[in-house]
Design a protein around this motif. Sequence first.
Motif, mmCIF file in Angstrom:
data_model
loop_
_atom_site.group_PDB
_atom_site.id
_atom_site.type_symbol
_atom_site.label_atom_id
_atom_site.label_comp_id
_atom_site.label_asym_id
_atom_site.label_seq_id
_atom_site.Cartn_x
_atom_site.Cartn_y
_atom_site.Cartn_z
ATOM 1 N N GLU A 6 52.670 42.803 49.603
ATOM 2 C CA GLU A 6 52.106 43.934 49.704
ATOM 3 C C GLU A 6 51.062 43.055 51.739
ATOM 4 O OE1 GLU A 6 50.542 44.826 46.057
ATOM 5 O OE2 GLU A 6 50.581 43.602 46.979
ATOM 6 N N SER A 7 51.084 44.165 52.705
ATOM 7 C CA SER A 7 50.663 43.914 53.807
ATOM 8 C C SER A 7 50.190 44.946 54.374
ATOM 9 C CB SER A 7 51.494 43.318 53.994
ATOM 10 O OG SER A 7 52.840 43.655 55.248
ATOM 11 N N GLY A 8 49.783 45.354 55.553
ATOM 12 C CA GLY A 8 49.818 46.367 56.187
ATOM 13 C C GLY A 8 47.896 47.106 55.750
ATOM 14 N N GLN A 13 39.744 55.398 60.433
ATOM 15 C CA GLN A 13 39.505 56.637 59.902
ATOM 16 C C GLN A 13 40.317 57.590 60.007
ATOM 17 O OE1 GLN A 13 37.923 57.340 64.509
ATOM 18 N NE2 GLN A 13 36.509 56.380 63.590
ATOM 19 N N ALA A 14 39.180 58.812 59.685
ATOM 20 C CA ALA A 14 39.950 59.633 58.544
ATOM 21 C C ALA A 14 41.175 60.237 60.030
ATOM 22 C CB ALA A 14 38.911 60.918 57.795
ATOM 23 N N GLY A 15 42.026 60.969 59.112
ATOM 24 C CA GLY A 15 43.040 61.228 59.979
ATOM 25 C C GLY A 15 44.225 60.601 60.628
ATOM 26 N N GLY A 16 43.904 59.414 60.379
ATOM 27 C CA GLY A 16 44.821 58.429 60.722
ATOM 28 C C GLY A 16 45.369 58.028 60.234
ATOM 29 N N SER A 17 46.867 56.773 60.610
ATOM 30 C CA SER A 17 48.107 56.845 59.744
ATOM 31 C C SER A 17 47.875 55.179 59.738
ATOM 32 C CB SER A 17 48.551 56.976 60.646
ATOM 33 O OG SER A 17 49.071 58.369 61.306
ATOM 34 N N LEU A 18 48.379 55.038 59.184
ATOM 35 C CA LEU A 18 48.490 53.473 58.772
ATOM 36 C C LEU A 18 50.149 53.141 57.278
ATOM 37 C CD1 LEU A 18 46.885 50.926 58.985
ATOM 38 C CD2 LEU A 18 46.413 51.637 56.569
ATOM 39 N N ARG A 19 51.033 52.171 58.090
ATOM 40 C CA ARG A 19 52.107 51.683 57.081
ATOM 41 C C ARG A 19 51.554 50.390 56.434
ATOM 42 N NH1 ARG A 19 57.489 51.838 60.016
ATOM 43 N NH2 ARG A 19 57.168 53.731 60.189
ATOM 44 N N LEU A 20 51.940 51.045 54.875
ATOM 45 C CA LEU A 20 51.572 49.112 54.013
ATOM 46 C C LEU A 20 53.016 49.070 53.939
ATOM 47 C CD1 LEU A 20 49.645 50.659 51.392
ATOM 48 C CD2 LEU A 20 48.763 49.118 53.748
ATOM 49 N N SER A 21 53.093 48.175 53.882
ATOM 50 C CA SER A 21 54.908 47.088 53.432
ATOM 51 C C SER A 21 54.900 46.145 51.913
ATOM 52 C CB SER A 21 55.150 46.097 54.529
ATOM 53 O OG SER A 21 54.972 46.585 55.822
ATOM 54 N N CYS A 22 55.649 46.409 51.518
ATOM 55 C CA CYS A 22 55.766 45.361 50.171
ATOM 56 C C CYS A 22 56.969 44.524 50.742
ATOM 57 C CB CYS A 22 55.847 46.560 49.241
ATOM 58 S SG CYS A 22 55.995 44.690 47.465
ATOM 59 N N ALA A 23 57.261 43.211 50.433
ATOM 60 C CA ALA A 23 58.294 42.479 50.333
ATOM 61 C C ALA A 23 58.213 42.125 48.880
ATOM 62 C CB ALA A 23 58.050 41.483 51.092
ATOM 63 N N ALA A 24 59.525 41.534 48.809
ATOM 64 C CA ALA A 24 59.875 41.271 46.878
ATOM 65 C C ALA A 24 61.073 39.997 47.140
ATOM 66 C CB ALA A 24 60.963 42.224 46.721
ATOM 67 N N SER A 25 60.670 39.290 46.146
ATOM 68 C CA SER A 25 61.271 38.095 46.517
ATOM 69 C C SER A 25 62.408 38.148 45.255
ATOM 70 C CB SER A 25 60.554 36.902 46.487
ATOM 71 O OG SER A 25 59.809 37.069 45.427
ATOM 72 N N THR A 26 63.325 38.300 46.399
ATOM 73 C CA THR A 26 64.893 38.806 44.681
ATOM 74 C C THR A 26 66.082 39.095 45.828
ATOM 75 O OG1 THR A 26 65.621 39.917 43.202
ATOM 76 C CG2 THR A 26 64.344 41.114 44.466
ATOM 77 N N VAL A 79 59.421 47.485 50.621
ATOM 78 C CA VAL A 79 59.423 49.327 50.590
ATOM 79 C C VAL A 79 58.123 49.141 51.571
ATOM 80 C CG1 VAL A 79 58.391 48.677 48.260
ATOM 81 C CG2 VAL A 79 59.187 50.921 49.317
ATOM 82 N N TYR A 80 58.451 50.491 52.104
ATOM 83 C CA TYR A 80 57.070 50.786 52.814
ATOM 84 C C TYR A 80 56.526 52.149 52.543
ATOM 85 C CZ TYR A 80 59.880 47.575 55.906
ATOM 86 O OH TYR A 80 60.411 46.818 56.414
ATOM 87 N N LEU A 81 55.466 52.599 52.906
ATOM 88 C CA LEU A 81 54.688 53.599 52.352
ATOM 89 C C LEU A 81 53.753 54.066 53.680
ATOM 90 C CD1 LEU A 81 54.068 55.673 50.339
ATOM 91 C CD2 LEU A 81 51.570 54.399 50.204
ATOM 92 N N GLN A 82 54.147 54.544 54.303
ATOM 93 C CA GLN A 82 54.012 55.829 55.635
ATOM 94 C C GLN A 82 53.154 56.481 54.944
ATOM 95 O OE1 GLN A 82 54.297 54.888 58.729
ATOM 96 N NE2 GLN A 82 52.656 56.387 59.416
#
Length: 129
Positions: A6-8, A13-26, A79-82
């Motif tokens: 995972e990264s990101g 702050q509350a109300g803001g945004s963040l995007r998580l990423s997950c890179a798979a080794s396959t 895969v991402y989580l916005q």
Amino acid sequence: QVQLVESGGGSVQAGGSLRLSCAASTRTFNNYAMGWFRQAPEKEREFVAAITRSSISTYYSDSVKGRFAIFRDNAKSTVYLQMNNVKPEDTAVYYCAAFDSRGTYSRNSYFRRTSYRYWGQGIQVVVSS
């Protein structure tokens, strides 16, 4: 064996945004359903979101529905989580997870922690008010 990284994560702050990423080794990333879970201090790990192999279906917990979005790029094995309009209660360690979903799986399978065979190491998200 599939390794997930995972990264990101970070502070927002509350109300803001963040995007998580997950890179798979396959090289067969498109065989795997992907999910995001989270665990807050002294709480059980809980389901956040999941996506089927070909992105036909996505699933969300009630607490994030309408604010978070899961999507994947099979060409990048990622895969991402916005996360939008985040709240202090979204503060947790977020985990990426995967299971080989070739075959028939019920909708409930995507929500169950025990369905997922592979897990990332987790990444911290802190939302301040």
